[in-house]
Motif scaffolding. Structure first.
Motif, PDB file in Angstrom:
ATOM      1  N   ARG A   1     -17.395 -21.836  42.966  1.00 31.71           N
ATOM      2  CA  ARG A   1     -17.289 -20.527  42.333  1.00 31.71           C
ATOM      3  C   ARG A   1     -18.290 -20.422  41.189  1.00 31.71           C
ATOM      4  O   ARG A   1     -18.786 -21.423  40.682  1.00 31.71           O
ATOM      5  CB  ARG A   1     -15.879 -20.327  41.763  1.00 31.71           C
ATOM      6  N   SER A   2     -18.506 -19.174  40.765  1.00 29.13           N
ATOM      7  CA  SER A   2     -19.338 -18.972  39.573  1.00 29.13           C
ATOM      8  C   SER A   2     -18.582 -19.383  38.313  1.00 29.13           C
ATOM      9  O   SER A   2     -19.193 -19.798  37.326  1.00 29.13           O
ATOM     10  CB  SER A   2     -19.762 -17.503  39.477  1.00 29.13           C
ATOM     11  N   SER A   3     -17.261 -19.255  38.347  1.00 32.98           N
ATOM     12  CA  SER A   3     -16.460 -19.630  37.183  1.00 32.98           C
ATOM     13  C   SER A   3     -16.468 -21.144  36.998  1.00 32.98           C
ATOM     14  O   SER A   3     -16.666 -21.904  37.948  1.00 32.98           O
ATOM     15  CB  SER A   3     -15.024 -19.132  37.353  1.00 32.98           C
ATOM     16  N   ARG A   4     -16.251 -21.569  35.772  1.00 32.90           N
ATOM     17  CA  ARG A   4     -16.322 -22.987  35.426  1.00 32.90           C
ATOM     18  C   ARG A   4     -15.159 -23.383  34.522  1.00 32.90           C
ATOM     19  O   ARG A   4     -14.589 -22.557  33.821  1.00 32.90           O
ATOM     20  CB  ARG A   4     -17.630 -23.294  34.674  1.00 32.90           C
ATOM     21  N   ILE A   5     -14.845 -24.690  34.540  1.00 31.95           N
ATOM     22  CA  ILE A   5     -13.970 -25.283  33.528  1.00 31.95           C
ATOM     23  C   ILE A   5     -14.823 -26.240  32.720  1.00 31.95           C
ATOM     24  O   ILE A   5     -15.522 -27.094  33.286  1.00 31.95           O
ATOM     25  CB  ILE A   5     -12.777 -26.016  34.169  1.00 31.95           C
TER      26      ILE A   5
ATOM     27  N   GLY B   1     -12.881 -24.777  44.840  1.00 30.12           N
ATOM     28  CA  GLY B   1     -14.307 -24.623  44.575  1.00 30.12           C
ATOM     29  C   GLY B   1     -14.626 -24.482  43.098  1.00 30.12           C
ATOM     30  O   GLY B   1     -15.534 -23.730  42.721  1.00 30.12           O
ATOM     31  N   VAL B   2     -13.900 -25.217  42.261  1.00 30.51           N
ATOM     32  CA  VAL B   2     -14.095 -25.129  40.812  1.00 30.51           C
ATOM     33  C   VAL B   2     -14.858 -26.364  40.330  1.00 30.51           C
ATOM     34  O   VAL B   2     -14.492 -27.491  40.646  1.00 30.51           O
ATOM     35  CB  VAL B   2     -12.745 -25.028  40.074  1.00 30.51           C
TER      36      VAL B   2
ATOM     37  N   THR C   1     -23.294 -18.447  25.314  1.00 32.76           N
ATOM     38  CA  THR C   1     -24.402 -17.492  25.259  1.00 32.76           C
ATOM     39  C   THR C   1     -25.318 -17.683  26.465  1.00 32.76           C
ATOM     40  O   THR C   1     -25.774 -16.718  27.098  1.00 32.76           O
ATOM     41  CB  THR C   1     -25.196 -17.672  23.957  1.00 32.76           C
ATOM     42  N   GLU C   2     -25.583 -18.908  26.797  1.00 28.30           N
ATOM     43  CA  GLU C   2     -26.445 -19.222  27.949  1.00 28.30           C
ATOM     44  C   GLU C   2     -25.777 -18.852  29.269  1.00 28.30           C
ATOM     45  O   GLU C   2     -26.426 -18.335  30.186  1.00 28.30           O
ATOM     46  CB  GLU C   2     -26.767 -20.713  27.920  1.00 28.30           C
ATOM     47  N   PHE C   3     -24.472 -19.105  29.379  1.00 30.71           N
ATOM     48  CA  PHE C   3     -23.757 -18.876  30.632  1.00 30.71           C
ATOM     49  C   PHE C   3     -23.498 -17.391  30.882  1.00 30.71           C
ATOM     50  O   PHE C   3     -23.647 -16.902  32.001  1.00 30.71           O
ATOM     51  CB  PHE C   3     -22.434 -19.645  30.605  1.00 30.71           C
TER      52      PHE C   3
ATOM     53  N   SER D   1     -17.285 -14.524  36.594  1.00 32.68           N
ATOM     54  CA  SER D   1     -17.819 -15.792  36.082  1.00 32.68           C
ATOM     55  C   SER D   1     -17.056 -16.185  34.829  1.00 32.68           C
ATOM     56  O   SER D   1     -17.582 -16.142  33.713  1.00 32.68           O
ATOM     57  CB  SER D   1     -19.316 -15.667  35.775  1.00 32.68           C
ATOM     58  N   ARG D   2     -15.823 -16.537  35.027  1.00 29.91           N
ATOM     59  CA  ARG D   2     -14.967 -16.888  33.904  1.00 29.91           C
ATOM     60  C   ARG D   2     -15.220 -18.327  33.463  1.00 29.91           C
ATOM     61  O   ARG D   2     -15.720 -19.153  34.227  1.00 29.91           O
ATOM     62  CB  ARG D   2     -13.503 -16.723  34.277  1.00 29.91           C
ATOM     63  N   VAL D   3     -14.826 -18.583  32.235  1.00 29.93           N
ATOM     64  CA  VAL D   3     -14.936 -19.939  31.698  1.00 29.93           C
ATOM     65  C   VAL D   3     -13.586 -20.344  31.109  1.00 29.93           C
ATOM     66  O   VAL D   3     -13.027 -19.624  30.275  1.00 29.93           O
ATOM     67  CB  VAL D   3     -16.023 -20.043  30.611  1.00 29.93           C
ATOM     68  N   GLY D   4     -13.074 -21.477  31.566  1.00 27.80           N
ATOM     69  CA  GLY D   4     -11.886 -22.061  30.968  1.00 27.80           C
ATOM     70  C   GLY D   4     -12.297 -23.280  30.172  1.00 27.80           C
ATOM     71  O   GLY D   4     -13.088 -24.100  30.650  1.00 27.80           O
ATOM     72  N   VAL D   5     -11.789 -23.412  28.959  1.00 27.27           N
ATOM     73  CA  VAL D   5     -12.210 -24.497  28.066  1.00 27.27           C
ATOM     74  C   VAL D   5     -10.991 -25.339  27.695  1.00 27.27           C
ATOM     75  O   VAL D   5      -9.990 -24.810  27.196  1.00 27.27           O
ATOM     76  CB  VAL D   5     -12.873 -23.949  26.791  1.00 27.27           C
ATOM     77  N   LEU D   6     -11.100 -26.648  27.950  1.00 31.76           N
ATOM     78  CA  LEU D   6     -10.031 -27.586  27.588  1.00 31.76           C
ATOM     79  C   LEU D   6     -10.431 -28.305  26.310  1.00 31.76           C
ATOM     80  O   LEU D   6     -11.502 -28.914  26.243  1.00 31.76           O
ATOM     81  CB  LEU D   6      -9.814 -28.601  28.706  1.00 31.76           C
ATOM     82  N   VAL D   7      -9.564 -28.233  25.303  1.00 29.30           N
ATOM     83  CA  VAL D   7      -9.921 -28.731  23.970  1.00 29.30           C
ATOM     84  C   VAL D   7      -8.899 -29.770  23.510  1.00 29.30           C
ATOM     85  O   VAL D   7      -7.687 -29.573  23.637  1.00 29.30           O
ATOM     86  CB  VAL D   7      -9.985 -27.563  22.957  1.00 29.30           C
ATOM     87  N   ASP D   8      -9.426 -30.869  22.945  1.00 28.00           N
ATOM     88  CA  ASP D   8      -8.565 -31.875  22.306  1.00 28.00           C
ATOM     89  C   ASP D   8      -8.165 -31.386  20.915  1.00 28.00           C
ATOM     90  O   ASP D   8      -8.913 -30.655  20.252  1.00 28.00           O
ATOM     91  CB  ASP D   8      -9.311 -33.207  22.146  1.00 28.00           C
ATOM     92  N   HIS D   9      -7.003 -31.838  20.462  1.00 26.07           N
ATOM     93  CA  HIS D   9      -6.537 -31.582  19.094  1.00 26.07           C
ATOM     94  C   HIS D   9      -6.566 -30.091  18.742  1.00 26.07           C
ATOM     95  O   HIS D   9      -7.031 -29.684  17.676  1.00 26.07           O
ATOM     96  CB  HIS D   9      -7.393 -32.372  18.087  1.00 26.07           C
ATOM     97  N   LEU D  10      -6.029 -29.281  19.656  1.00 29.14           N
ATOM     98  CA  LEU D  10      -5.993 -27.830  19.432  1.00 29.14           C
ATOM     99  C   LEU D  10      -4.697 -27.491  18.707  1.00 29.14           C
ATOM    100  O   LEU D  10      -3.687 -27.145  19.313  1.00 29.14           O
ATOM    101  CB  LEU D  10      -6.084 -27.094  20.766  1.00 29.14           C
ATOM    102  N   VAL D  11      -4.735 -27.587  17.398  1.00 26.60           N
ATOM    103  CA  VAL D  11      -3.568 -27.301  16.562  1.00 26.60           C
ATOM    104  C   VAL D  11      -3.959 -26.312  15.479  1.00 26.60           C
ATOM    105  O   VAL D  11      -5.138 -26.167  15.135  1.00 26.60           O
ATOM    106  CB  VAL D  11      -3.007 -28.595  15.922  1.00 26.60           C
TER     107      VAL D  11
END
Length: 276
Positions: free
Chosen positions: A114-118, A141-142, A158-160, A166-176
């Motif tokens: 897919r165009s979308s990304r994690i 297809g991710v 900005t680049e993407f 074309s969605r973007v999912g972002v997984l972040v450590d220490h998200l408090v």
């Protein structure tokens, strides 16, 4: 009549005189057989292997267990000689569940990406996500990519150029609340979803029991967390410690719930059909 037999044994070579090979029978558990030499009769309860071959364990009606060599025609079933062999190992059943707990698709061919990304912060995050959710990601297809640090997020977005397809999912450590990570991931628009877990590092999102420890050790602020953990646990270098962590994870059950929920939400987000 001469003493010499000019005709020899007229039955030699006759089909009825040829010794018939004893049929081979798989020694399945509880099969009752008789040892032809001793007359001991019992049910198959196991096997053993010695320097001189394979042995079968037979248990008689009184509970006595004896070992017998599994030689040709050494046993009787209903009075007829048989040759016992070990039963063939059953083929392992193909799991119907993937490591993430989803229904496994057998014979899978990965779909076009897919165009979308994690996006995840680092290599270790990407490796654990692939280890548990790799099957699901190929079905959908991710593609998972690592940012090499959350500080690169704004430039990468900005680049993407995220959009409806074309969605973007972002997984972040220490998200408090109040953390640097929270400040870097707010106000990113409707086509970007940030999820995460409260742990200092993704290692900590692995259940302690899975890696054979009672709890993750406390490491003071200012000290490199992975280095401090490895020193306190006697794991050697962070590279050696990472191998321990990675190899301990087999399914989602080896991970803490916040990480599981975060990744599942990201997969749902980037695979939602684009609105017309």
């Amino acid at each position: 009549m001469s003493g010499r037999d000019d005709y020899g044994d007229i039955f030699s070579g006759h089909a009825r005189a040829a010794k018939r090979a004893a049929p081979t029978v798989a020694a399945e558990p509880d099969l009752v057989v008789e040892d032809a030499a001793s007359g001991f009769c019992g049910a198959v309860v196991g096997f053993d292997r010695g320097y001189d071959g394979e042995f079968v364990k037979l248990e008689d009606a009184r509970g006595a267990v004896r070992l017998f060599a599994m030689r040709e025609a050494a046993f009787l079933i209903d009075g007829a000689p048989v040759t016992l062999v070990r039963p063939a190992a059953a083929a392992p059943e193909r799991s119907t569940r993937s490591a993430s707990g989803s229904t496994r698709v057998h014979g899978l061919r990965a779909r076009v990406a897919r165009s979308s990304r994690i996006w995840v912060e680092g290599v270790h995050d990407a490796a654990l996500v692939e280890r548990v959710w790799g099957h699901d990601l190929r079905v959908e297809g991710v593609v998972v990519e690592h940012l090499e640090g959350l500080d690169n997020l704004a430039a990468r977005l900005t680049e993407f150029g995220p959009g409806p397809g074309s969605r973007v999912g972002v997984l972040v450590d220490h998200l408090v609340t109040g953390s640097k990570e929270t400040h870097l991931t707010t106000g990113l628009g409707p086509h970007v979803l940030v999820t995460g877990h409260p742990f200092i590092d993704v290692w900590q999102a692995v259940r302690p029991a899975a890696v054979g420890i009672a709890a993750w050790p406390e490491v003071p602020r200012g000290e490199d967390w992975k280095t401090g953990v490895c020193r306190r646990l006697g794991w050697g270098t962070p590279q050696q410690g990472w191998r321990r962590v990675y190899e301990s994870v087999e399914t989602f059950r080896d991970l803490e719930a916040p990480l599981i929920g975060a990744v599942e939400r990201l997969i749902d987000f980037v695979t939602e059909p684009a609105e017309p």
